[in-house]
Motif scaffolding. Structure first.
Motif, PDB file in Angstrom:
ATOM      1  N   GLY A 202       0.815  -1.207   0.000  1.00  0.00           N
ATOM      2  CA  GLY A 202       0.000   0.000   0.000  1.00  0.00           C
ATOM      3  C   GLY A 202       0.850   1.258   0.000  1.00  0.00           C
ATOM      4  O   GLY A 202       2.072   1.203   0.186  1.00  0.00           O
ATOM      5  N   ASP A 203       0.194   2.400  -0.244  1.00  0.00           N
ATOM      6  CA  ASP A 203       0.818   3.721  -0.166  1.00  0.00           C
ATOM      7  C   ASP A 203       1.954   3.912  -1.172  1.00  0.00           C
ATOM      8  O   ASP A 203       2.981   4.526  -0.861  1.00  0.00           O
ATOM      9  N   ILE A 204       1.790   3.414  -2.388  1.00  0.00           N
ATOM     10  CA  ILE A 204       2.808   3.578  -3.422  1.00  0.00           C
ATOM     11  C   ILE A 204       2.464   4.792  -4.280  1.00  0.00           C
ATOM     12  O   ILE A 204       1.359   4.885  -4.817  1.00  0.00           O
ATOM     13  N   ASP A 205       3.412   5.727  -4.422  1.00  0.00           N
ATOM     14  CA  ASP A 205       3.134   6.917  -5.222  1.00  0.00           C
ATOM     15  C   ASP A 205       3.657   6.746  -6.652  1.00  0.00           C
ATOM     16  O   ASP A 205       4.206   5.705  -7.020  1.00  0.00           O
ATOM     17  N   HIS A 206       3.464   7.774  -7.431  1.00  0.00           N
ATOM     18  CA  HIS A 206       3.782   7.749  -8.866  1.00  0.00           C
ATOM     19  C   HIS A 206       5.227   7.330  -9.133  1.00  0.00           C
ATOM     20  O   HIS A 206       5.487   6.405  -9.907  1.00  0.00           O
ATOM     21  N   HIS A 207       6.164   7.997  -8.496  1.00  0.00           N
ATOM     22  CA  HIS A 207       7.574   7.744  -8.798  1.00  0.00           C
ATOM     23  C   HIS A 207       8.004   6.351  -8.357  1.00  0.00           C
ATOM     24  O   HIS A 207       8.736   5.660  -9.072  1.00  0.00           O
ATOM     25  N   GLU A 208       7.568   5.930  -7.174  1.00  0.00           N
ATOM     26  CA  GLU A 208       7.921   4.585  -6.701  1.00  0.00           C
ATOM     27  C   GLU A 208       7.349   3.524  -7.632  1.00  0.00           C
ATOM     28  O   GLU A 208       7.998   2.509  -7.905  1.00  0.00           O
ATOM     29  N   GLY A 209       6.139   3.755  -8.113  1.00  0.00           N
ATOM     30  CA  GLY A 209       5.503   2.785  -8.995  1.00  0.00           C
ATOM     31  C   GLY A 209       6.227   2.627 -10.314  1.00  0.00           C
ATOM     32  O   GLY A 209       6.557   1.502 -10.732  1.00  0.00           O
ATOM     33  N   ILE A 210       6.494   3.746 -10.970  1.00  0.00           N
ATOM     34  CA  ILE A 210       7.140   3.637 -12.283  1.00  0.00           C
ATOM     35  C   ILE A 210       8.598   3.198 -12.161  1.00  0.00           C
ATOM     36  O   ILE A 210       9.115   2.498 -13.039  1.00  0.00           O
ATOM     37  N   ASP A 211       9.251   3.581 -11.066  1.00  0.00           N
ATOM     38  CA  ASP A 211      10.636   3.142 -10.857  1.00  0.00           C
ATOM     39  C   ASP A 211      10.699   1.639 -10.585  1.00  0.00           C
ATOM     40  O   ASP A 211      11.657   0.968 -10.986  1.00  0.00           O
ATOM     41  N   SER A 212       9.695   1.113  -9.909  1.00  0.00           N
ATOM     42  CA  SER A 212       9.642  -0.334  -9.661  1.00  0.00           C
ATOM     43  C   SER A 212       9.519  -1.093 -10.975  1.00  0.00           C
ATOM     44  O   SER A 212      10.230  -2.080 -11.216  1.00  0.00           O
ATOM     45  N   VAL A 213       8.614  -0.628 -11.826  1.00  0.00           N
ATOM     46  CA  VAL A 213       8.409  -1.286 -13.127  1.00  0.00           C
ATOM     47  C   VAL A 213       9.686  -1.248 -13.949  1.00  0.00           C
ATOM     48  O   VAL A 213      10.042  -2.224 -14.622  1.00  0.00           O
ATOM     49  N   ALA A 214      10.418  -0.116 -13.890  1.00  0.00           N
ATOM     50  CA  ALA A 214      11.666   0.005 -14.640  1.00  0.00           C
ATOM     51  C   ALA A 214      12.704  -1.006 -14.184  1.00  0.00           C
ATOM     52  O   ALA A 214      13.613  -1.362 -14.941  1.00  0.00           O
ATOM     53  N   GLN A 215      12.565  -1.491 -12.947  1.00  0.00           N
ATOM     54  CA  GLN A 215      13.499  -2.481 -12.398  1.00  0.00           C
ATOM     55  C   GLN A 215      12.939  -3.903 -12.453  1.00  0.00           C
ATOM     56  O   GLN A 215      13.496  -4.815 -11.856  1.00  0.00           O
ATOM     57  N   GLY A 216      11.823  -4.069 -13.154  1.00  0.00           N
ATOM     58  CA  GLY A 216      11.278  -5.407 -13.375  1.00  0.00           C
ATOM     59  C   GLY A 216      10.265  -5.877 -12.355  1.00  0.00           C
ATOM     60  O   GLY A 216       9.890  -7.048 -12.349  1.00  0.00           O
ATOM     61  N   LEU A 217       9.812  -4.968 -11.475  1.00  0.00           N
ATOM     62  CA  LEU A 217       8.866  -5.350 -10.427  1.00  0.00           C
ATOM     63  C   LEU A 217       7.509  -4.690 -10.664  1.00  0.00           C
ATOM     64  O   LEU A 217       7.416  -3.464 -10.708  1.00  0.00           O
ATOM     65  N   CYS A 218       6.471  -5.499 -10.806  1.00  0.00           N
ATOM     66  CA  CYS A 218       5.114  -4.971 -10.873  1.00  0.00           C
ATOM     67  C   CYS A 218       4.621  -4.654  -9.463  1.00  0.00           C
ATOM     68  O   CYS A 218       5.104  -5.240  -8.488  1.00  0.00           O
ATOM     69  N   VAL A 219       3.666  -3.737  -9.358  1.00  0.00           N
ATOM     70  CA  VAL A 219       3.141  -3.325  -8.062  1.00  0.00           C
ATOM     71  C   VAL A 219       1.621  -3.369  -8.077  1.00  0.00           C
ATOM     72  O   VAL A 219       0.988  -2.833  -8.998  1.00  0.00           O
ATOM     73  N   ILE A 220       1.050  -3.996  -7.066  1.00  0.00           N
ATOM     74  CA  ILE A 220      -0.387  -3.922  -6.817  1.00  0.00           C
ATOM     75  C   ILE A 220      -0.559  -3.187  -5.495  1.00  0.00           C
ATOM     76  O   ILE A 220      -0.186  -3.700  -4.441  1.00  0.00           O
ATOM     77  N   ASP A 221      -1.076  -1.969  -5.581  1.00  0.00           N
ATOM     78  CA  ASP A 221      -1.320  -1.162  -4.385  1.00  0.00           C
ATOM     79  C   ASP A 221      -2.753  -1.424  -3.944  1.00  0.00           C
ATOM     80  O   ASP A 221      -3.708  -0.894  -4.514  1.00  0.00           O
ATOM     81  N   ALA A 222      -2.896  -2.250  -2.916  1.00  0.00           N
ATOM     82  CA  ALA A 222      -4.209  -2.609  -2.390  1.00  0.00           C
ATOM     83  C   ALA A 222      -4.651  -1.676  -1.270  1.00  0.00           C
ATOM     84  O   ALA A 222      -5.706  -1.873  -0.672  1.00  0.00           O
ATOM     85  N   GLY A 223      -3.821  -0.684  -0.969  1.00  0.00           N
ATOM     86  CA  GLY A 223      -4.157   0.291   0.054  1.00  0.00           C
ATOM     87  C   GLY A 223      -3.658  -0.089   1.434  1.00  0.00           C
ATOM     88  O   GLY A 223      -3.559  -1.267   1.777  1.00  0.00           O
TER      89      GLY A 223
END
Length: 260
Positions: A202-223
Protein backbone atom coordinates in the motif's frame (compact mmCIF):
# COMPACT_ATOMS: atom_id res chain seq x y z
CA UNK A 1 -10.05 -10.96 33.61
CA UNK A 2 -7.32 -8.57 34.72
CA UNK A 3 -5.89 -6.28 32.02
CA UNK A 4 -2.35 -7.38 32.88
CA UNK A 5 -3.20 -11.00 32.02
CA UNK A 6 -4.72 -9.94 28.71
CA UNK A 7 -1.57 -7.95 27.92
CA UNK A 8 0.54 -11.02 28.68
CA UNK A 9 -1.54 -13.08 26.25
CA UNK A 10 -1.26 -10.43 23.53
CA UNK A 11 2.50 -10.29 24.05
CA UNK A 12 2.79 -14.06 23.74
CA UNK A 13 1.09 -13.73 20.35
CA UNK A 14 3.13 -10.70 19.22
CA UNK A 15 6.06 -10.06 21.60
CA UNK A 16 6.99 -6.40 22.02
CA UNK A 17 10.64 -7.19 21.24
CA UNK A 18 9.64 -7.65 17.58
CA UNK A 19 8.45 -4.03 17.30
CA UNK A 20 10.66 -1.71 15.28
CA UNK A 21 12.70 0.87 17.18
CA UNK A 22 10.56 3.87 16.16
CA UNK A 23 7.32 2.26 17.30
CA UNK A 24 5.13 2.65 20.38
CA UNK A 25 3.31 -0.52 21.38
CA UNK A 26 1.75 -2.05 24.47
CA UNK A 27 -0.57 -0.55 27.07
CA UNK A 28 -0.62 3.16 26.20
CA UNK A 29 -3.50 4.37 28.38
CA UNK A 30 -5.12 2.86 31.46
CA UNK A 31 -4.57 0.43 34.32
CA UNK A 32 -2.98 -3.00 34.37
CA UNK A 33 -5.23 -3.92 37.29
CA UNK A 34 -8.42 -3.04 35.38
CA UNK A 35 -11.01 -5.83 35.45
CA UNK A 36 -11.84 -6.45 31.80
CA UNK A 37 -15.11 -8.05 30.76
CA UNK A 38 -15.55 -6.42 27.34
CA UNK A 39 -12.99 -5.63 24.61
CA UNK A 40 -13.45 -3.42 21.55
CA UNK A 41 -11.17 -4.04 18.53
CA UNK A 42 -10.40 -1.58 15.73
CA UNK A 43 -7.65 -0.62 13.31
CA UNK A 44 -7.26 2.94 14.65
CA UNK A 45 -8.26 4.71 17.88
CA UNK A 46 -10.28 7.45 16.20
CA UNK A 47 -12.89 9.59 17.97
CA UNK A 48 -15.58 7.44 16.36
CA UNK A 49 -13.95 4.24 17.60
CA UNK A 50 -13.56 5.53 21.16
CA UNK A 51 -17.18 6.69 21.22
CA UNK A 52 -18.29 3.25 20.00
CA UNK A 53 -16.17 1.56 22.69
CA UNK A 54 -17.82 3.75 25.32
CA UNK A 55 -21.28 3.00 23.88
CA UNK A 56 -20.80 -0.76 24.27
CA UNK A 57 -19.26 -0.24 27.74
CA UNK A 58 -15.91 -1.68 26.76
CA UNK A 59 -13.27 -2.03 29.46
CA UNK A 60 -10.41 -2.31 26.97
CA UNK A 61 -9.67 -1.05 23.45
CA UNK A 62 -7.19 -2.86 21.20
CA UNK A 63 -5.97 -1.30 17.94
CA UNK A 64 -3.28 -1.97 15.38
CA UNK A 65 -2.04 1.58 14.84
CA UNK A 66 -0.90 3.39 18.01
CA UNK A 67 -2.93 6.48 18.86
CA UNK A 68 0.13 7.88 20.67
CA UNK A 69 3.09 7.70 18.32
CA UNK A 70 5.33 10.72 18.75
CA UNK A 71 6.27 12.13 22.14
CA UNK A 72 3.69 14.50 23.63
CA UNK A 73 4.45 17.18 26.22
CA UNK A 74 0.90 17.87 27.38
CA UNK A 75 -2.52 16.20 27.48
CA UNK A 76 -5.22 18.79 26.77
CA UNK A 77 -8.78 18.66 25.50
CA UNK A 78 -8.05 21.21 22.75
CA UNK A 79 -5.65 18.74 21.08
CA UNK A 80 -7.19 15.78 19.22
CA UNK A 81 -4.84 13.20 20.77
CA UNK A 82 -5.17 14.75 24.22
CA UNK A 83 -8.94 14.72 23.84
CA UNK A 84 -8.90 10.98 23.11
CA UNK A 85 -6.57 10.20 26.02
CA UNK A 86 -8.77 12.16 28.40
CA UNK A 87 -11.91 10.41 27.18
CA UNK A 88 -10.34 6.96 27.59
CA UNK A 89 -9.22 7.90 31.10
CA UNK A 90 -12.62 9.36 31.98
CA UNK A 91 -14.38 6.11 31.08
CA UNK A 92 -11.59 3.95 32.56
CA UNK A 93 -10.86 2.18 29.27
CA UNK A 94 -7.44 0.53 29.06
CA UNK A 95 -5.97 1.09 25.61
CA UNK A 96 -3.49 -1.33 24.00
CA UNK A 97 -1.74 -1.01 20.61
CA UNK A 98 0.06 -3.80 18.73
CA UNK A 99 1.66 -2.35 15.63
CA UNK A 100 4.98 -3.45 14.08
CA UNK A 101 5.28 -6.32 16.56
CA UNK A 102 2.02 -7.63 15.07
CA UNK A 103 3.23 -6.80 11.55
CA UNK A 104 6.11 -9.21 12.19
CA UNK A 105 4.32 -11.81 14.31
CA UNK A 106 0.82 -12.02 12.91
CA UNK A 107 0.05 -9.71 10.01
CA UNK A 108 2.75 -10.91 7.59
CA UNK A 109 1.71 -14.55 7.61
CA UNK A 110 -2.00 -13.72 7.82
CA UNK A 111 -1.74 -11.64 4.64
CA UNK A 112 0.33 -14.33 2.91
CA UNK A 113 -2.30 -16.89 3.91
CA UNK A 114 -5.00 -14.80 2.22
CA UNK A 115 -3.28 -15.19 -1.16
CA UNK A 116 -2.21 -18.81 -0.55
CA UNK A 117 1.48 -17.94 -0.77
CA UNK A 118 3.68 -21.06 -0.57
CA UNK A 119 7.42 -21.69 -0.08
CA UNK A 120 7.44 -18.38 1.77
CA UNK A 121 10.24 -16.48 3.46
CA UNK A 122 10.59 -13.18 5.33
CA UNK A 123 10.74 -10.21 2.96
CA UNK A 124 12.76 -7.89 5.23
CA UNK A 125 14.50 -9.37 8.27
CA UNK A 126 14.15 -7.01 11.25
CA UNK A 127 14.86 -9.39 14.15
CA UNK A 128 17.33 -12.25 14.52
CA UNK A 129 18.30 -14.49 17.42
CA UNK A 130 19.74 -17.96 17.92
CA UNK A 131 16.40 -19.51 16.94
CA UNK A 132 15.92 -17.76 13.62
CA UNK A 133 14.97 -14.61 11.77
CA UNK A 134 11.69 -12.71 11.58
CA UNK A 135 10.60 -9.51 9.93
CA UNK A 136 8.24 -7.46 7.80
CA UNK A 137 6.35 -8.93 4.85
CA UNK A 138 6.61 -12.28 3.11
CA UNK A 139 7.84 -13.49 -0.27
CA UNK A 140 6.98 -16.80 -1.88
CA UNK A 141 5.39 -18.49 -4.83
CA UNK A 142 1.78 -18.25 -5.92
CA UNK A 143 0.01 -21.61 -6.16
CA UNK A 144 -0.73 -20.85 -9.80
CA UNK A 145 1.10 -18.56 -12.17
CA UNK A 146 -1.23 -15.82 -13.36
CA UNK A 147 -1.12 -12.58 -15.29
CA UNK A 148 -0.87 -9.31 -13.43
CA UNK A 149 -4.49 -8.48 -14.26
CA UNK A 150 -5.63 -11.91 -13.05
CA UNK A 151 -3.68 -11.41 -9.83
CA UNK A 152 -5.36 -8.04 -9.34
CA UNK A 153 -8.78 -9.71 -9.52
CA UNK A 154 -7.56 -12.39 -7.09
CA UNK A 155 -6.31 -9.76 -4.61
CA UNK A 156 -9.60 -7.83 -4.83
CA UNK A 157 -11.54 -11.01 -4.16
CA UNK A 158 -9.40 -12.19 -1.24
CA UNK A 159 -9.20 -8.82 0.51
CA UNK A 160 -12.75 -7.76 -0.45
CA UNK A 161 -11.70 -4.64 -2.34
CA UNK A 162 -13.50 -2.70 -5.05
CA UNK A 163 -10.34 -1.36 -6.65
CA UNK A 164 -6.55 -1.63 -6.59
CA UNK A 165 -3.88 0.61 -8.15
CA UNK A 166 -1.55 -1.23 -10.51
CA UNK A 167 1.86 -0.50 -12.02
CA UNK A 168 3.10 -2.85 -14.74
CA UNK A 169 2.10 -4.71 -17.88
CA UNK A 170 -1.35 -6.29 -17.29
CA UNK A 171 -0.24 -9.38 -19.28
CA UNK A 172 2.99 -9.89 -17.32
CA UNK A 173 3.05 -13.40 -15.82
CA UNK A 174 3.53 -13.44 -12.05
CA UNK A 175 4.88 -16.35 -10.03
CA UNK A 176 7.18 -15.02 -7.29
CA UNK A 177 5.12 -12.65 -5.16
CA UNK A 178 5.96 -10.38 -2.22
CA UNK A 179 3.31 -9.04 0.13
CA UNK A 180 3.80 -6.31 2.73
CA UNK A 181 0.69 -4.95 4.48
CA UNK A 182 0.53 -1.24 5.25
CA UNK A 183 2.94 1.23 3.69
CA UNK A 184 5.34 -0.69 1.48
CA UNK A 185 7.54 1.99 -0.04
CA UNK A 186 10.64 0.78 1.76
CA UNK A 187 9.89 -2.83 0.85
CA UNK A 188 10.28 -2.40 -2.90
CA UNK A 189 14.07 -2.77 -2.81
CA UNK A 190 13.79 -6.00 -0.80
CA UNK A 191 11.27 -7.44 -3.26
CA UNK A 192 13.58 -6.61 -6.18
CA UNK A 193 16.63 -8.06 -4.41
CA UNK A 194 14.75 -11.31 -3.77
CA UNK A 195 13.56 -11.66 -7.35
CA UNK A 196 9.86 -10.98 -6.96
CA UNK A 197 7.73 -10.52 -10.06
CA UNK A 198 5.20 -8.44 -8.13
CA UNK A 199 4.69 -6.84 -4.73
CA UNK A 200 1.28 -6.40 -3.09
CA UNK A 201 1.33 -3.52 -0.62
CA UNK A 202 0.00 0.00 0.00
CA UNK A 203 0.82 3.72 -0.17
CA UNK A 204 2.81 3.58 -3.42
CA UNK A 205 3.13 6.92 -5.22
CA UNK A 206 3.78 7.75 -8.87
CA UNK A 207 7.57 7.74 -8.80
CA UNK A 208 7.92 4.59 -6.70
CA UNK A 209 5.50 2.78 -8.99
CA UNK A 210 7.14 3.64 -12.28
CA UNK A 211 10.64 3.14 -10.86
CA UNK A 212 9.64 -0.33 -9.66
CA UNK A 213 8.41 -1.29 -13.13
CA UNK A 214 11.67 0.01 -14.64
CA UNK A 215 13.50 -2.48 -12.40
CA UNK A 216 11.28 -5.41 -13.38
CA UNK A 217 8.87 -5.35 -10.43
CA UNK A 218 5.11 -4.97 -10.87
CA UNK A 219 3.14 -3.32 -8.06
CA UNK A 220 -0.39 -3.92 -6.82
CA UNK A 221 -1.32 -1.16 -4.38
CA UNK A 222 -4.21 -2.61 -2.39
CA UNK A 223 -4.16 0.29 0.05
CA UNK A 224 -2.90 0.70 3.60
CA UNK A 225 -6.35 0.00 4.98
CA UNK A 226 -7.12 -2.55 2.27
CA UNK A 227 -4.77 -5.23 3.61
CA UNK A 228 -4.31 -4.24 7.25
CA UNK A 229 -8.03 -4.42 7.98
CA UNK A 230 -7.46 -8.16 8.48
CA UNK A 231 -6.13 -7.20 11.94
CA UNK A 232 -9.68 -6.86 13.28
CA UNK A 233 -11.07 -10.33 12.44
CA UNK A 234 -7.71 -11.89 13.30
CA UNK A 235 -7.74 -10.41 16.79
CA UNK A 236 -11.43 -11.10 17.27
CA UNK A 237 -10.83 -14.79 16.58
CA UNK A 238 -7.80 -14.80 18.90
CA UNK A 239 -9.66 -13.22 21.82
CA UNK A 240 -12.70 -15.47 21.41
CA UNK A 241 -10.48 -18.56 21.28
CA UNK A 242 -8.01 -17.70 24.05
CA UNK A 243 -10.32 -15.72 26.37
CA UNK A 244 -13.85 -17.09 25.87
CA UNK A 245 -15.10 -15.34 29.00
CA UNK A 246 -14.45 -11.93 27.39
CA UNK A 247 -17.21 -10.23 25.37
CA UNK A 248 -15.82 -8.89 22.07
CA UNK A 249 -17.04 -6.07 19.83
CA UNK A 250 -15.39 -5.02 16.57
CA UNK A 251 -15.50 -1.77 14.66
CA UNK A 252 -17.27 -1.88 11.31
CA UNK A 253 -14.69 -2.10 8.53
CA UNK A 254 -15.21 0.97 6.34
CA UNK A 255 -12.54 2.72 4.29
CA UNK A 256 -11.31 5.98 5.85
CA UNK A 257 -11.53 7.74 2.44
CA UNK A 258 -13.70 7.84 -0.69
CA UNK A 259 -12.72 7.60 -4.36
CA UNK A 260 -15.14 9.76 -6.39
Amino acid sequence: MECALICESLEELSPKRFALSFDNVGLLVGRYDKDVKTIYIALDATDEVIDAAIECEADMLITHHPMIFSAIKSVRADDFIGRRILKLAKYDISYYAMHTNFDVMGMADAAADEIDLIERDVLQVTYEDEIGAEGIGRIGRLREEMSLIELCDFVKERFMLDTVKVFGDPDRLCNICAISPGSGKSMIKHAIEKGADVIITGDIDHHEGIDSVAQGLCVIDAGHFGIEKIFVPYMEEFIRREMPEIKVYTHEMTSPFMVL
